[in-house]
Design an enzyme around this catalytic site. Structure first.
Site, PDB file in Angstrom:
ATOM      1  N   ARG A  22       0.862  -1.172   0.004  1.00  0.00           N
ATOM      2  CA  ARG A  22       0.091   0.067   0.083  1.00  0.00           C
ATOM      3  C   ARG A  22       0.775   1.419  -0.072  1.00  0.00           C
ATOM      4  O   ARG A  22       2.077   1.311   0.514  1.00  0.00           O
ATOM      5  CB  ARG A  22      -0.986   0.013   1.251  1.00  0.00           C
ATOM      6  N   HIS A  46      -1.555  -0.681 -10.293  1.00  0.00           N
ATOM      7  CA  HIS A  46      -2.210  -1.336  -9.239  1.00  0.00           C
ATOM      8  C   HIS A  46      -3.066  -2.507  -9.847  1.00  0.00           C
ATOM      9  O   HIS A  46      -3.989  -2.710  -9.579  1.00  0.00           O
ATOM     10  CB  HIS A  46      -3.412  -0.497  -8.385  1.00  0.00           C
TER      11      HIS A  46
END
Length: 332
Positions: free
Chosen positions: A235, A283
């Site tokens: 993250r 992502h």
């Protein structure tokens, strides 16, 4: 049962799929979101006003107002593991069930980690960019992974798989995780500072929480060996991005690879992604048919359990979900 599926049409194609949608429709009337952008809270409330179940993509928040304004809502199912943007306290207070999906993307993310190491070690992306610009790429010595070392920060399911693959390539594998007791004989469990100093490739796979916020800061990057590489597949919150840019600017780090960052929806930040010494992907670590199908069908199984009068797998607050009784589900 009326079910709202919050995915945009593009997200539906990429993150849910026709097979899962067809299976979901066997358990209720499915209402689809037709807009091109994720639903905000007001839009979500309006779209779900007559629904008992919301099946939510990761970008659609479950704020307190959702649970307060939807008296018919029984369950808020997240088609992802991350439920940090769901107000659990508000869901508990309203008696609404919250669920999460399981990690079906372990192999997909681990394989991308290996791909990043290959790319960084051999300058693949740099050569491709040069050729595409009709320039001759620089010819430089590469790094052989089988004689190199990798440090894995966070030894969960993905970390274990990365370690297994790296060991198969002949790499020295170090791992740091205060919550894990590592049993694999080919992995050396070490303190974070030792890992940062000893590994040629550092891969961040730790969870995002208050303890790991900006875990990789200026001090951490300074401890890494000169000419090493940093990879983030966890993250964006774990990285001080200004510190990473400084470590790259100074030449202390030879490069970085990022599949996540602090841009919206955990995308790599543009100021880092545009650098020639950074490999950035949008992502997509878990974006394979196998991984997507796994999590989509998790939500199908959860809806099927509700329809059958059972508490679904992945429930995180079944003891507080008093509205389950409306579907004949006992949380006891």
């Amino acid at each position: 049962m009326r079910i709202l599926l919050t995915h945009t049409p593009d997200a539906l194609r990429n993150y849910y799929g026709e097979d899962a949608l067809a299976a979901l429709r066997q358990h209720g009337e499915v209402k689809l979101h037709q807009g091109d952008t994720p639903l905000n809270t007001a839009q979500l409330i309006e779209a779900a006003r007559d629904c008992q179940v919301i099946v939510s993509d990761r970008q659609t928040p479950g704020e307190a107002a959702v649970f307060e304004a939807l008296p018919d809502l029984v369950a808020f199912l997240r088609c992802a593991i991350d439920i940090r943007n769901i107000d659990r306290a508000a869901a508990d207070h309203a008696g609404v069930l919250v669920t999460r999906a399981t990690a079906g993307f372990i192999d997909a993310v681990a394989e991308l980690a290996i791909g990043f190491m290959v790319d960084l070690s051999r300058g693949v992306s740099a050569a491709v960019r040069a050729y595409q610009a009709q320039q001759a790429p620089a010819i430089r010595m590469g790094i052989q992974l089988s004689r190199s070392s990798v440090g894995i920060i966070g030894y969960g399911a993905i970390g274990r798989r990365v370690g297994e693959l790296a060991h198969a390539l002949g790499m020295t594998v170090l791992a740091s995780d205060p919550q894990a007791k590592i049993a694999e004989p080919y992995v050396e469990q070490v303190a974070l500072t030792h890992l940062l100093h000893a590994a040629k490739f550092v891969i961040c796979l730790a969870p995002a929480n208050a303890q790991t916020e900006k875990l990789m800061d200026a001090r951490a990057f300074a401890v890494m060996q000169p000419g090493s590489y940093f990879i983030n597949l966890s993250r964006g919150e774990l990285v001080d991005e200004a510190a990473l840019a400084d470590a790259l600017d100074s030449g202390h780090l030879a490069g970085a690879a990022l599949d996540v960052g602090r841009a919206p929806d955990q995308m790599p930040s543009p100021l880092l992604a545009q650098r020639s010494d950074v490999i950035a992907t949008p992502h997509i670590g878990g974006l394979t048919p196998e991984a997507v199908s796994h999590q989509a069908f998790d939500t199908v199984q959860q809806v099927a359990a509700l329809a059958a009068g059972r508490v679904p797998p992945g429930a995180v607050n079944a003891d507080m979900a008093k509205r389950l009784a409306r579907l004949g589900v006992s949380a006891a």
